[in-house]
Scaffold this motif. Structure first.
Motif, PDB file in Angstrom:
ATOM      1  N   ARG A 140       0.830  -1.208   0.000  1.00 28.43           N
ATOM      2  CA  ARG A 140       0.000   0.000   0.000  1.00 28.43           C
ATOM      3  C   ARG A 140       0.865   1.260   0.000  1.00 28.43           C
ATOM      4  O   ARG A 140       1.803   1.379   0.768  1.00 28.43           O
ATOM      5  N   GLY A 141       0.505   2.195  -0.856  1.00 27.57           N
ATOM      6  CA  GLY A 141       1.162   3.496  -0.891  1.00 27.57           C
ATOM      7  C   GLY A 141       2.511   3.522  -1.593  1.00 27.57           C
ATOM      8  O   GLY A 141       3.178   4.554  -1.594  1.00 27.57           O
ATOM      9  N   ILE A 142       2.952   2.425  -2.194  1.00 24.41           N
ATOM     10  CA  ILE A 142       4.265   2.378  -2.851  1.00 24.41           C
ATOM     11  C   ILE A 142       4.147   2.909  -4.282  1.00 24.41           C
ATOM     12  O   ILE A 142       3.197   2.588  -4.994  1.00 24.41           O
ATOM     13  N   PHE A 143       5.113   3.725  -4.682  1.00 24.84           N
ATOM     14  CA  PHE A 143       5.151   4.169  -6.078  1.00 24.84           C
ATOM     15  C   PHE A 143       6.595   4.402  -6.508  1.00 24.84           C
ATOM     16  O   PHE A 143       7.493   4.610  -5.682  1.00 24.84           O
ATOM     17  N   ILE A 144       6.815   4.348  -7.825  1.00 22.67           N
ATOM     18  CA  ILE A 144       8.149   4.490  -8.419  1.00 22.67           C
ATOM     19  C   ILE A 144       8.184   5.801  -9.197  1.00 22.67           C
ATOM     20  O   ILE A 144       7.211   6.164  -9.871  1.00 22.67           O
ATOM     21  N   PHE A 145       9.295   6.505  -9.115  1.00 22.05           N
ATOM     22  CA  PHE A 145       9.398   7.777  -9.829  1.00 22.05           C
ATOM     23  C   PHE A 145      10.826   8.000 -10.305  1.00 22.05           C
ATOM     24  O   PHE A 145      11.777   7.426  -9.766  1.00 22.05           O
ATOM     25  N   LYS A 146      10.947   8.842 -11.329  1.00 21.16           N
ATOM     26  CA  LYS A 146      12.249   9.248 -11.834  1.00 21.16           C
ATOM     27  C   LYS A 146      12.466  10.745 -11.624  1.00 21.16           C
ATOM     28  O   LYS A 146      13.579  11.191 -11.349  1.00 21.16           O
ATOM     29  N   ASP A 147      11.388  11.495 -11.723  1.00 19.83           N
ATOM     30  CA  ASP A 147      11.427  12.951 -11.549  1.00 19.83           C
ATOM     31  C   ASP A 147      10.991  13.297 -10.136  1.00 19.83           C
ATOM     32  O   ASP A 147       9.928  12.851  -9.671  1.00 19.83           O
ATOM     33  N   ILE A 148      11.789  14.087  -9.441  1.00 22.16           N
ATOM     34  CA  ILE A 148      11.504  14.440  -8.055  1.00 22.16           C
ATOM     35  C   ILE A 148      10.186  15.200  -7.922  1.00 22.16           C
ATOM     36  O   ILE A 148       9.595  15.259  -6.829  1.00 22.16           O
ATOM     37  N   LYS A 149       9.695  15.763  -9.005  1.00 19.67           N
ATOM     38  CA  LYS A 149       8.424  16.483  -8.946  1.00 19.67           C
ATOM     39  C   LYS A 149       7.264  15.556  -8.604  1.00 19.67           C
ATOM     40  O   LYS A 149       6.228  16.011  -8.130  1.00 19.67           O
TER      41      LYS A 149
END
Length: 517
Positions: A140-149
């Motif tokens: 729950r609540g996990i996500f992957i990102f490349k851009d700090i925005k």
């Protein structure tokens, strides 16, 4: 009820309201009875199982024959921010070479400046990050990102470098759920179960789609809702789980050096537990079952994802049937039947208990302890310096006590008495706390257990294999106080030997291949 009848009475388990149903099912199948607060006294149970932590008072009131399924203070490695903090501390104290099995981690908001510096350093590179809430489970609540925005949070979170090159099976990402049992933290004693789970994502791995949880997350609670969960997937099959046994067969088909891989995993487990072992109070009445989640990258390097304090023990699919064997082996590891003899061979009156410094009871075989007791521990143990101790559980003379036909030696918790003159006869040798499956002695360092050597565990109980201590040096280093540096040195030596042996074997295979050419 007579003492002899009581010894064969059913064992009693008590479950907290959030305990897994499979625990009740297994214990009832084994002939146990469930605790009934309306018909039984408050402490009339052998095992108390809870998915949450116990109170401090619960540990203080335990009797020698009772067990709790949690050691005190072990939840410190199950919360993601606490685990990251402990691993960072150990990395600073003992160097990054040993503690290199955890991705670079930042605890936000406190580490935001440090994370920003690392993010800036990697800007322009193909680096992805994964954000995990510190106190949530099941993906729950996990996500992957490349851009700090895209980084947003409203609670404490962990941000880690995303392992973007996982080992794939037919294009599907997976992780391992390894079950680890700690029977003692002082001395540190670790068992790993030979069965476990391999949990797959239900869509093929695609780094170009970081928002797709069915491609990047392996949690069963997420993937069972995927469109392809019930579809037969290439090599993986239906569902999203394998057993560890099936995974071993796959590794064998790929000519993977499993000995080295599993040793690295075992080392990782030991090093992780060492982060909290010195701070866990000694308790011989507890056992801890951890679910350790591990990711393997394309270079066959294992990475620690998280440690589960109360791993889910659900029976959602056929592969989960191994959980019942796990629980059975865990109960066998506790060896309740031997410990329960204390409950009925000695009466529950306060006067029957020897003070903590003299935790050995001589009990008459033909009658239970009762009546006015006249002999003190100083009478039974003439070399003991204890004065003013409460009365001992037997009013027989020392000559009568020396007769093996009259009395038997019963072990209580926290054995302290080590006067060899009191136990010079072999007739007072105690049964092993961890009886092996066969009479064959495990290799390495295990010896016959006597009154002077009560800390050597059994090599194997069911499918639980002893992974630590693994030799005499680590056994000695595990005593209180824990010698962490010696333990780490021995782990490094063992891994180096395996790596060297693997390199030699690889060269031999290459020579044979070229000679055939």
């Amino acid at each position: 009820m007579s003492a002899r009848t009581r010894v064969n009475a059913p064992l009693v388990f008590r479950l907290h309201e959030n305990a897994p149903d499979v625990v009740r099912e297994v214990l009832l199948e084994r002939g146990w009875e469930e605790f009934d607060p309306e018909e039984q006294e408050e402490g009339d149970w052998n095992l108390y199982w809870s998915s949450s932590a116990f109170r401090s008072s619960d540990y203080k009131t335990l009797s020698p024959w009772q067990r709790l399924n949690h050691h005190p203070r072990t939840a410190r490695i199950s919360r993601k921010d606490c685990l990251a903090r402990n691993l960072r501390r150990m990395r600073g104290a003992y160097g990054p070479a040993l503690y290199d099995f955890s991705p670079v981690s930042f605890i936000l908001p406190n580490d935001y400046i440090r994370f920003l510096e690392e993010y800036t350093k990697n800007k322009g590179k193909c680096v992805y990050w994964i954000c995990k809430p510190a106190d949530l489970s099941r993906g729950r609540g996990i996500f992957i990102f490349k851009d700090i925005k895209r980084l947003t949070y409203d609670s404490i979170v962990i941000v880690q470098k995303y392992i973007s090159d996982p080992f794939l099976i037919s294009g599907y990402k997976f992780d391992l759920r390894v079950y680890v049992c700690v029977t003692s933290f002082s001395p540190l004693t670790i068992y790993m179960h030979q069965e476990g789970l391999v949990r797959f994502a239900t869509e093929k791995y695609d780094l170009a789609s970081p928002d797709n949880p069915f491609s990047h997350l392996t949690n069963t609670s997420i993937n069972k809702f995927g469109l392809f969960y019930a579809t037969g997937k290439e090599r993986v099959g239906k569902g999203c789980k394998w057993s560890i046994s099936k995974f071993r067969n796959f590794l064998h088909s790929q000519d993977v050096n499993q000995g080295l891989l599993w040793q690295k995993i075992s080392n990782m487990v030991t090093l992780t537990l060492l982060t909290v072992a010195p701070s866990v109070p000694s308790s011989t009445n507890c056992v801890e079952l951890f679910g350790v989640d591990i990711l393997i990258d394309s270079n066959l390097k294992p990475w620690l994802l998280e440690v589960n304090y109360s791993p889910a023990l659900s029976l959602d699919c056929p592969v989960d049937r191994m959980v019942k064997g796990l629980i059975n082996d865990l109960i066998d590891l506790m060896n309740f039947r031997m410990r329960d003899r204390l409950r009925w061979k000695c009466c529950l009156h306060t006067s029957c208990l020897v003070p903590e410094k003299e935790q050995v009871l001589f009990i008459p075989k033909h009658q239970s302890c009762s009546g006015n007791l006249k002999k003190t521990p100083s009478n039974l143990f003439p070399n003991s310096k204890t004065k003013g101790a409460s009365e001992a559980p037997c009013h027989y003379s020392r000559n009568e006590l020396a007769d093996p036909e009259l009395c038997e030696l019963v072990l209580c918790s926290n054995l302290k008495h080590k006067n060899p003159k009191c136990f010079s006869s072999k007739r007072f040798r105690l049964p092993s706390i961890y009886p092996p499956k066969s009479s064959q002695k495990p290799p390495g360092f295990l010896k016959d257990q006597t009154i002077h050597d009560m800390t050597v565990p059994c090599h194997r109980v069911g499918d639980f294999i002893l992974t630590y201590p693994f030799n005499e040096v680590t056994q000695k280093a595990s005593q209180d106080p824990l010698d962490v540096r010696t333990i780490m040195h021995e782990l490094h030596k063992l891994t180096s030997r395996l790596t060297s042996a693997h390199g030699d074997a690889k060269k031999q295979r290459q020579r044979r291949y070229f000679s055939q050419e």
